[in-house]
Design a protein around this motif. Structure first.
Motif, PDB file in Angstrom:
ATOM      1  N   GLU A 104     -34.758-103.211  45.896  1.00  0.00           N
ATOM      2  CA  GLU A 104     -34.075-104.488  46.116  1.00  0.00           C
ATOM      3  C   GLU A 104     -32.920-104.290  47.093  1.00  0.00           C
ATOM      4  O   GLU A 104     -32.191-103.298  47.007  1.00  0.00           O
ATOM      5  CB  GLU A 104     -33.562-105.065  44.789  1.00  0.00           C
ATOM      6  N   GLU A 147     -28.625-109.981  45.334  1.00  0.00           N
ATOM      7  CA  GLU A 147     -29.938-109.502  45.767  1.00  0.00           C
ATOM      8  C   GLU A 147     -30.522-110.508  46.755  1.00  0.00           C
ATOM      9  O   GLU A 147     -30.714-111.666  46.421  1.00  0.00           O
ATOM     10  CB  GLU A 147     -30.844-109.393  44.539  1.00  0.00           C
ATOM     11  N   ASN A 168     -36.527-108.390  47.905  1.00  0.00           N
ATOM     12  CA  ASN A 168     -37.193-107.456  46.995  1.00  0.00           C
ATOM     13  C   ASN A 168     -38.467-106.943  47.657  1.00  0.00           C
ATOM     14  O   ASN A 168     -39.314-107.733  48.052  1.00  0.00           O
ATOM     15  CB  ASN A 168     -37.541-108.223  45.704  1.00  0.00           C
TER      16      ASN A 168
HETATM   17 MG    MG Z   1     -35.877-108.766  42.391  1.00  0.00          MG
END
Ligand code: MG
Ligand code: ATP
Ligand code: MG
Ligand code: MG
Length: 470
Positions: free
Chosen positions: A174, A200, A203
């Motif tokens: 991530e 984040e 990903n």
């Molecule tokens: Mg994630």
């Protein structure tokens, strides 16, 4: 400044230049997977391509995928309005390799996009890898030149993705952006990682194994790549704002609701405006994809989202239906990228108006009951289940609406008591139906559906078991 629409285009163009087929978003109701409530990731439409069941003419693809995370395993509904980074509806940008390139090129493509095309300073970025994934660790070091302390090894399932109990799976990585000191929250893996400082943005999933049985896992002969980047989150970074709700698209939606309500998205009203803007998107896109409000399955999730927004409109002091009047602002922002919004505009408008007109008949009285029943409750207390059930049954308050209403005061709801009251009413309804032969009421019908199984209902449960998510 890049708008949301520019950023979406930059992403798609970049991967198209790098040999990826631009594939349209699939619908929010998954066509290939009856067990999944809503499309909640870019990979959903490619599930059978990853497992090899289905062949495509291309081995690399790129999409901007409509996603809803408001039911089943991935449920971000309760976060909306309260974190800087969660929506019920959002767009996931993703690039995919079906047995074509793997980790090295995936990392290189991602790094070049964010640091060159998007020109994000490398020193604001950090990444996580699965704790045993030395390949990924070394690649980040070599390709991105990240120092060891900004490649964080994570031992939890957050960094290990699986399609289900069996099937393709693998470690993931991530990418986080540091929005800077002054915002509460620690780096990933730290005790306060749930804060909003380190967000984040992307990903990367490295599908490299196949889980055959619970204890048997083999290497996939041709590993694959699946990635997902939140468009609203990357837009926040590129527009120099911390909060997703401050990006151009949301500012326009929120300013429309400010104008129509004569209130400002500040102080106590901020969360309400955010919830309204978020839920407007989710509701409109779901209706455009054929979901209509109802009392079960997908339709009930939609109804919960709509009613929740409607209570927030009420908090802004609005006396007449509001949501349908915001549809033109949404179509203006997103209609070009998603023509289905244009096509469905009359249906969306009508559905929102009808639902809000109906709900308003009971909303005020329900709120009065709620206020009365909770007036002497404070931080740490719980509203009794009977009242929560009465609000549900008589006034049409979904449980999560009641919970949301009490949340600011730190009051929870006795969910067990609520379920018990629901069960009791169902049992009574069943008994009276068998006994008298009267026309089945709605609740009897639901009880029967539940007992004998309905695809929607089973789908809900199966999704939880499957965990089909990024
Ligand atoms: Mg994630
Ligand atoms: P988080 O840990 O922040 O909840 P996630 O790990 O659950 O995110 P993924 O399943 O990895 O999210 O989805 C891929 C990307 O989609 C994320 O990196 C993020 O950018 C974006 N994303 C996920 N959930 C949401 C949401 N509810 N609203 C907006 N963007 C989201
Ligand atoms: Mg999440
Ligand atoms: Mg995460």
């Amino acid at each position: 400044m890049s708008s949301v629409n520019d950023i979406r285009k930059t992403f798609l163009d970049y991967f198209a230049r790098n040999g990826h087929e631009v594939v349209a978003s699939s619908a929010l109701v998954p066509h290939n997977d009856p067990t999944l409530m809503f499309t909640n990731a870019g990979m959903v439409q490619f599930k059978n391509v990853f497992t090899g069941l289905e062949k495509r003419t291309y081995s690399r693809a790129v999409t901007a995928q409509k996603c809803v995370r408001a039911g089943g395993k991935h449920n971000d509904l309760d976060n909306v309005g309260y974190t800087a980074r969660h929506h019920t509806f959002f767009e996931m940008l993703g690039n995919f390799s079906f047995g074509d390139y793997f980790k090295e090129l995936a990392i290189e493509l991602a790094w070049n996009l964010i640091t060159r095309e998007f020109a994000i300073p490398a020193d604001r970025l950090l990444v996580t890898v699965y704790h045993t994934d030395d390949d990924a660790f070394d690649l980040w070091k070599r390709i991105a030149g990240l120092p060891d302390e900004r490649i964080i090894r994570i031992p939890t399932h957050d960094n290990f993705w699986a399609m289900g109990d069996t099937g393709p799976c693998g470690p993931c990585s991530e990418i986080f952006y540091d929005h800077g000191e002054g915002i509460p929250g620690g780096p990933p893996g730290s005790p306060d990682e749930d804060g909003d400082r380190f967000i984040e943005i992307w990903n990367l999933v490295f599908m490299q194994y196949e889980q055959l049985t619970q204890d048997e896992r083999v290497d996939l002969p041709r590993p694959s790549i699946d990635t997902g980047m939140g468009l609203e989150r990357i837009a926040a970074v590129l527009q120099g704002v911390h909060d997703n709700y401050d990006i151009d698209l949301f500012r326009h939606l929120i300013s429309a609701s400010e104008d129509l309500t004569g209130t400002k998205a500040e102080g106590q009203h901020q969360a309400s405006h955010r919830v309204i803007a978020d839920h407007l998107r989710a509701s409109s896109f779901l209706i455009a994809d054929g979901v209509l409000p109802s009392n079960e399955g997908r339709g009930y999730v939609l109804r919960r989202i709509m009613r929740r927004a409607m209570r927030h409109a009420e908090l802004l002091g609005v006396k007449d239906p509001l949501m349908h009047r915001l549809v033109p602002a949404l179509v203006q922002e997103m209609g070009q990228a998603y023509p289905e919004l244009h096509r469905a505009q009359p249906l969306v408008t009508e559905t929102l108006l009808l639902e809000e007109t109906r709900f308003r008949r009971t909303l005020d009285r329900g709120l009065a009951l709620l206020n009365e029943a909770s007036s002497n409750l404070g931080e740490g207390d719980a509203l009794d289940g009977e009242t929560a059930f009465k609000l549900y049954d008589t006034y049409g308050f979904p449980l999560d609406l009641t919970q949301d209403a009490l949340r600011q005061r730190g009051v929870s709801v006795d969910v067990e008591g609520f379920n018990a009251a629901m069960e009791r009413q169902r049992a009574e309804a069943r008994a009276s139906w068998h006994g008298s032969g009267e026309k089945a009421t709605e609740s009897v019908w639901f009880a029967l559906r539940e007992k004998h199984g309905a695809t929607e209902f089973l789908g809900y449960e199966a999704e939880k078991a499957e965990g089909l998510v990024l």
